[in-house]
Design an enzyme around this catalytic site. Structure first.
Site, PDB file in Angstrom:
ATOM      1  N   SER A 126       8.621   7.875  -6.399  1.00  8.69           N
ATOM      2  CA  SER A 126       8.399   6.488  -5.989  1.00  8.69           C
ATOM      3  C   SER A 126       7.111   5.912  -6.554  1.00  8.69           C
ATOM      4  O   SER A 126       6.101   6.613  -6.691  1.00  8.69           O
ATOM      5  CB  SER A 126       8.318   6.453  -4.458  1.00  8.69           C
ATOM      6  N   GLU A 128       5.222   4.236  -4.910  1.00  7.71           N
ATOM      7  CA  GLU A 128       4.219   4.379  -3.840  1.00  7.71           C
ATOM      8  C   GLU A 128       3.202   5.460  -4.190  1.00  7.71           C
ATOM      9  O   GLU A 128       2.091   5.467  -3.667  1.00  7.71           O
ATOM     10  CB  GLU A 128       4.901   4.754  -2.519  1.00  7.71           C
ATOM     11  N   TYR A 150       3.894   8.759   3.520  1.00  2.44           N
ATOM     12  CA  TYR A 150       5.091   8.711   2.671  1.00  2.44           C
ATOM     13  C   TYR A 150       4.710   8.952   1.198  1.00  2.44           C
ATOM     14  O   TYR A 150       5.314   9.768   0.509  1.00  2.44           O
ATOM     15  CB  TYR A 150       5.784   7.349   2.825  1.00  2.44           C
TER      16      TYR A 150
HETATM   17  N1  GDD Z   1       8.509  -3.782   5.867  1.00  3.59           N
HETATM   18  C1  GDD Z   1       7.698  -4.844   5.984  1.00  3.59           C
HETATM   19  N2  GDD Z   1       7.801  -5.685   7.067  1.00  3.59           N
HETATM   20  N3  GDD Z   1       6.779  -5.045   5.008  1.00  3.59           N
HETATM   21  C2  GDD Z   1       5.985  -6.140   5.113  1.00  3.59           C
HETATM   22  C3  GDD Z   1       6.070  -7.038   6.172  1.00  3.59           C
HETATM   23  C4  GDD Z   1       7.011  -6.780   7.213  1.00  3.59           C
HETATM   24  O1  GDD Z   1       7.135  -7.516   8.187  1.00  3.59           O
HETATM   25  N4  GDD Z   1       5.164  -8.019   5.969  1.00  3.59           N
HETATM   26  C5  GDD Z   1       4.539  -7.752   4.822  1.00  3.59           C
HETATM   27  N5  GDD Z   1       5.032  -6.595   4.289  1.00  3.59           N
HETATM   28  C6  GDD Z   1       4.575  -5.961   3.043  1.00  3.59           C
HETATM   29  C7  GDD Z   1       4.168  -4.510   3.201  1.00  3.59           C
HETATM   30  O2  GDD Z   1       2.859  -4.399   3.753  1.00  3.59           O
HETATM   31  C8  GDD Z   1       4.269  -4.044   1.746  1.00  3.59           C
HETATM   32  O3  GDD Z   1       3.080  -4.361   1.068  1.00  3.59           O
HETATM   33  C9  GDD Z   1       5.387  -4.898   1.162  1.00  3.59           C
HETATM   34  O4  GDD Z   1       5.636  -5.928   2.108  1.00  3.59           O
HETATM   35  C10 GDD Z   1       6.675  -4.150   0.907  1.00  3.59           C
HETATM   36  O5  GDD Z   1       7.023  -3.419   2.050  1.00  3.59           O
HETATM   37  P1  GDD Z   1       8.449  -2.665   2.163  1.00  3.59           P
HETATM   38  O6  GDD Z   1       9.544  -3.596   1.850  1.00  3.59           O
HETATM   39  O7  GDD Z   1       8.478  -1.988   3.478  1.00  3.59           O
HETATM   40  O8  GDD Z   1       8.444  -1.631   0.946  1.00  3.59           O
HETATM   41  P2  GDD Z   1       7.295  -0.640   0.389  1.00  3.59           P
HETATM   42  O9  GDD Z   1       6.771  -1.241  -0.869  1.00  3.59           O
HETATM   43  O10 GDD Z   1       6.324  -0.272   1.434  1.00  3.59           O
HETATM   44  O11 GDD Z   1       8.148   0.667   0.050  1.00  3.59           O
HETATM   45  C11 GDD Z   1       9.410   0.572  -0.596  1.00  3.59           C
HETATM   46  O12 GDD Z   1       9.251   0.736  -1.981  1.00  3.59           O
HETATM   47  C12 GDD Z   1       8.837   2.033  -2.393  1.00  3.59           C
HETATM   48  C13 GDD Z   1       8.721   2.010  -3.918  1.00  3.59           C
HETATM   49  O13 GDD Z   1       7.459   1.536  -4.262  1.00  3.59           O
HETATM   50  C14 GDD Z   1      10.328   1.623   0.018  1.00  3.59           C
HETATM   51  O14 GDD Z   1      11.644   1.425  -0.466  1.00  3.59           O
HETATM   52  C15 GDD Z   1       9.899   3.013  -0.374  1.00  3.59           C
HETATM   53  O15 GDD Z   1      10.855   3.968   0.108  1.00  3.59           O
HETATM   54  C16 GDD Z   1       9.830   3.066  -1.898  1.00  3.59           C
HETATM   55  O16 GDD Z   1       9.463   4.354  -2.330  1.00  3.59           O
END
Ligand code: GDD
Length: 326
Positions: A126, A128, A150
């Site tokens: 990822s 991440e 994670y």
């Molecule tokens: N989930 C979520 N909910 N995220 C929020 C929110 C909210 O209400 N508000 C702002 N965010 C911001 C998070 O702080 C983060 O910076 C961004 O939105 C994306 O969050 P997510 O959609 O939860 O994804 P992620 O980037 O943390 O992780 C995803 O991508 C990775 C690849 O880079 C996941 O799919 C991981 O499993 C994956 O590895």
């Protein structure tokens, strides 16, 4: 007929990959966790050609049994605790499934595959792992600096995959995938949370949506495009690691604005409330990937644009919410 075993079959990527491999003439087997897992009924309904075998990334013996039964040519490890926010609340579980789960699966493959192991392995690494990024854009050689339990667990899984390739000659590949979304994305992730809320606000079912950090930037692509890359990696003459990304980045705020606009709502700020509960103890501020190696070696490029992705998710969520009203 080649056989593929997929962990994480009930997730977004598991579903797209199963469809893709089925279309390519594969027998597709999915690893299913738990006793009478309710998600097995969803898989049976949506992906009727997928055979399910019991097994759990926390249980080495069950992985050995699943491999012995399935006799796969390819194993795709998409199973994980994949929600970054949850990993802060359940770090030990995340380390066990997302990190040690990779080790268990590789051990099982090593033990079952024997000499001249024919099993090809894909690890869902990822972006991440780049966390507090050391350079922009990020590529296969960018140093890793995870910012969450994670991310740390994914780093362990990534290094373990490389280590099994180098130590035992396993055909083990690691796909470093940047964020990838679709109408099948879980509602906990920001994109789907937003498109679902936009649909409900549009239909008068909800007044607002509470979000966290709108400044974080992500390189968002379409999951259907990204599973093609996983398969291509395992069809190469040599195993290797690849970054899969679009090369463009957008702030969460841009996603929100575009999603509301796709539903014909321009004054989006009226409907968004900032809630500290959705901020993370440490944030990944900026992700943008350089997928030129994947393009050069695999011939892979993403097909769907950011705008198309957002619009397709909003359209799908409006349809889903409308259907519920009938
Ligand atoms: N989930 C979520 N909910 N995220 C929020 C929110 C909210 O209400 N508000 C702002 N965010 C911001 C998070 O702080 C983060 O910076 C961004 O939105 C994306 O969050 P997510 O959609 O939860 O994804 P992620 O980037 O943390 O992780 C995803 O991508 C990775 C690849 O880079 C996941 O799919 C991981 O499993 C994956 O590895």
């Amino acid at each position: 007929m080649p056989t593929a075993l997929i962990t994480g079959i009930t997730g977004q990527d598991g579903q797209y990959l199963a469809e893709h491999l089925h279309g390519e003439g594969y027998r597709v087997v999915g690893l299913m966790t738990g006793q009478h897992n309710p998600r097995s009924e969803t898989v049976a309904a949506d992906l009727p050609y997928v055979e399910l075998v019991p097994g759990d990334l926390a249980d080495l013996a069950s992985l050995i049994a699943a491999l012995e039964y399935t006799q796969p040519d390819e194993v795709y490890n998409l199973g994980a605790i994949s929600f970054v926010a949850l990993s802060f609340k359940q770090p030990e579980l995340t380390a066990n499934i997302t990190g040690l789960g990779v080790l268990r699966l590789l051990e099982a493959i090593r033990l079952v595959g024997g000499v001249d192991n024919p099993i090809r392995f894909y690890q869902a690494s990822s972006s991440e792992m780049f966390g507090k990024v050391r350079e922009t854009p990020q590529n296969e050689l960018t140093p890793l600096h995870p910012r969450s339990p994670y991310g740390s667990a994914k780093v362990f899984g990534h290094h373990t995959t490389v280590n099994y390739r180098e130590s035992y000659g396993l055909f083990a590949c690691s796909g470093i995938l940047f964020n990838h979304e679709s109408p099948r994305r879980g509602l906990e992730f920001v994109t789907r949370k937003v498109t679902n809320a936009v649909a409900r606000i549009k239909l008068g079912l909800q007044d607002e949506v509470a979000l966290g950090n709108l400044d974080a930037k992500r390189d968002w692509g379409f999951a259907g495009d990204y599973v093609r890359a996983m398969h291509l990696m395992l069809r190469q003459p040599e195993p290797d690691d690849y970054v899969i990304a679009t090369g463009t980045t957008h702030a969460v705020r841009d996603f929100v604005q575009l999603a509301f606009a796709a539903a014909g709502i321009d004054d989006w700020e009226r409907y968004v409330r900032i809630d500290p509960r959705f901020f993370r103890p440490a944030e990944v501020d900026l992700l943008v990937g350089d997928a030129s190696k994947a393009e050069r070696v695999l011939g892979w490029t993403p097909q769907m644009s950011f705008e198309e992705l957002v619009t397709s998710m909003v359209t799908s969520d409006i349809e889903i919410e409308r259907r519920k009203l009938k």
